[in-house]
Design an enzyme around this catalytic site. Structure first.
Site, PDB file in Angstrom:
ATOM      1  N   LYS A  93      -9.384   1.948  -2.035  1.00 35.58           N
ATOM      2  CA  LYS A  93      -9.609   1.405  -0.682  1.00 35.58           C
ATOM      3  C   LYS A  93     -10.963   1.827  -0.126  1.00 35.58           C
ATOM      4  O   LYS A  93     -11.278   3.027  -0.070  1.00 35.58           O
ATOM      5  CB  LYS A  93      -8.480   1.874   0.234  1.00 35.58           C
ATOM      6  CG  LYS A  93      -8.502   1.304   1.640  1.00 35.58           C
ATOM      7  CD  LYS A  93      -7.235   1.745   2.368  1.00 35.58           C
ATOM      8  CE  LYS A  93      -7.131   1.194   3.769  1.00 35.58           C
ATOM      9  NZ  LYS A  93      -5.856   1.640   4.407  1.00 35.58           N
ATOM     10  N   CYS A  97      -4.853  -3.066   2.788  1.00 34.35           N
ATOM     11  CA  CYS A  97      -4.586  -2.972   4.224  1.00 34.35           C
ATOM     12  C   CYS A  97      -5.797  -3.266   5.096  1.00 34.35           C
ATOM     13  O   CYS A  97      -6.177  -4.423   5.253  1.00 34.35           O
ATOM     14  CB  CYS A  97      -3.969  -1.624   4.561  1.00 34.35           C
ATOM     15  SG  CYS A  97      -3.213  -1.637   6.208  1.00 34.35           S
ATOM     16  N   GLU A 126       0.857  -1.196   0.000  1.00 35.02           N
ATOM     17  CA  GLU A 126       0.000   0.000   0.000  1.00 35.02           C
ATOM     18  C   GLU A 126       0.892   1.246   0.000  1.00 35.02           C
ATOM     19  O   GLU A 126       1.932   1.269   0.662  1.00 35.02           O
ATOM     20  CB  GLU A 126      -0.841  -0.010   1.287  1.00 35.02           C
ATOM     21  CG  GLU A 126      -1.667   1.235   1.552  1.00 35.02           C
ATOM     22  CD  GLU A 126      -2.289   1.253   2.962  1.00 35.02           C
ATOM     23  OE1 GLU A 126      -1.664   0.761   3.926  1.00 35.02           O
ATOM     24  OE2 GLU A 126      -3.411   1.783   3.084  1.00 35.02           O
TER      25      GLU A 126
HETATM   26  N1  CDV Z   1      -3.107   1.422   6.589  1.00 35.94           N
HETATM   27  C1  CDV Z   1      -4.059   0.778   7.298  1.00 35.94           C
HETATM   28  O1  CDV Z   1      -5.151   0.551   6.819  1.00 35.94           O
HETATM   29  N2  CDV Z   1      -3.714   0.430   8.565  1.00 35.94           N
HETATM   30  C2  CDV Z   1      -4.636  -0.221   9.461  1.00 35.94           C
HETATM   31  C3  CDV Z   1      -4.355   0.129  10.902  1.00 35.94           C
HETATM   32  C4  CDV Z   1      -4.670   1.531  11.183  1.00 35.94           C
HETATM   33  C5  CDV Z   1      -5.142  -0.750  11.841  1.00 35.94           C
HETATM   34  C6  CDV Z   1      -4.571  -1.736   9.313  1.00 35.94           C
HETATM   35  O2  CDV Z   1      -5.640  -2.356   9.207  1.00 35.94           O
HETATM   36  O3  CDV Z   1      -3.493  -2.311   9.346  1.00 35.94           O
END
Ligand code: CDV
Length: 309
Positions: A124, A169, A47
């Site tokens: 996202k 993510c 990401e």
């Molecule tokens: N970049 C992200 O989406 N990070 C989130 C953190 C904030 C929990 C993750 O799900 O890893």
């Protein structure tokens, strides 16, 4: 039968605020050359691969964050990566901050096939964090300030001999992410992440537990939808802010088949048999035979919890 897509999960170590796109692209190219030497067909980067994880930095004027965004893809700074991918005959996926011609901001990733064509884009959907400065947190996580929620859904593309989908993510923690792609027959989900190694809300949730939740989420998503999951970290210490590693590949049985050690730039290369997804899709997770959608209405009818009286 086997249908092999050899994937390289290409972790990036930390990217400091002061690093340029050109420096980062050079690191990505070095990883691609290593992947090529190991006969990979497809390389997956994290990401926001081109920059530091800038949503940790608060700007009163959100436009001050615009220099972290890409107004075109490819652009001159990223073109060398596209050129190298074409030279290697390698597909790729990476995340970046997208600024559209209409002025919209997204946390996006793209899927590029072996001819260098961008065949897919994902924006996202599950943005974590908050909009305003939050002094109660150990660190800021301002994705909700700098990005809009993605507007493209969770598509799956027929490319590189398989059915490939993307998420980013925090999306990996949500079963809906995988299931929407599972309902399109997805065979491989690729994702990048930037996960702080300590929870900003509770300092007791450290690296070990963060890695546990990460593995739990991607292993469950893979198993329950009988697909491969390739999860790639940006890791290490970015200007005093630590991100966990945990770059890994999970098979359609939900087993981790490879995991990268450490927090530096590096790759793991795994030959993934896309036909290995068939067994689960045709037995316990044969959706057409076993799903009971008449009982799933709450999943799309409501967002929050509605407790019984
Ligand atoms: N970049 C992200 O989406 N990070 C989130 C953190 C904030 C929990 C993750 O799900 O890893």
């Amino acid at each position: 039968m086997s249908r092999i897509l050899t994937v390289a999960a290409a972790q990036l170590g930390p990217i400091q605020k002061a690093e340029t796109r050109a420096e980062v692209v050079a690191r990505m190219i070095a990883l691609m050359e290593e992947a090529k030497a190991k006969r990979a067909d497809f390389i997956v980067y994290p990401e926001l691969a081109l920059t530091t994880f800038f949503p940790r930095w608060y700007h009163e004027d959100r436009a001050e964050a615009d220099p972290w965004f890409e107004a075109a893809m490819p652009n001159p700074q990223v073109q060398p990566l596209f050129d190298k991918a074409l030279e290697c005959g390698m597909g790729m996926s990476f995340g970046y901050a997208e600024l559209t011609p209409e002025g919209q901001h997204f946390n996006s990733s793209i899927l590029v096939d072996k001819t260098g064509a961008i065949v897919g884009k994902y924006r996202k959907i599950h943005l974590p964090g908050h909009v305003d400065y939050d002094e109660t947190r150990a660190h800021q996580h301002l994705e909700k300030r700098y990005f809009e929620p993605g507007d493209l859904g969770f598509p799956v593309w027929r490319t590189m001999g398989g059915l490939i989908g993307m998420c980013i993510c925090n999306d990996r923690r949500w079963p809906e992410t995988y299931r929407v792609m599972g309902l399109q027959g997805v065979e491989m989900v690729v994702l990048g992440f930037n996960t702080p190694s300590v929870n900003g809300h509770r300092s007791g949730e450290g690296l070990a537990q963060r890695l546990f939740h990460h593995r739990l989420s991607v292993q469950a998503g893979a198993y329950q939808n009988s697909c491969w999951v390739v999860a790639v970290a940006k890791a290490g210490d970015e200007d005093g802010n630590h991100l966990m590693g945990g770059t890994l590949v999970v098979n359609p049985d939900g087993e981790i088949v490879a995991e990268l050690e450490g927090e530096a730039d590096g790759i793991i290369v795994v030959p993934c048999d896309l036909d290995a997804t068939r067994f689960g899709k045709e037995t316990i997770f044969d959706f057409a035979r076993h799903r009971r959608i008449e009982h799933y209405g709450a999943i799309t009818a409501q967002v929050g919890v509605v407790e019984p009286d």
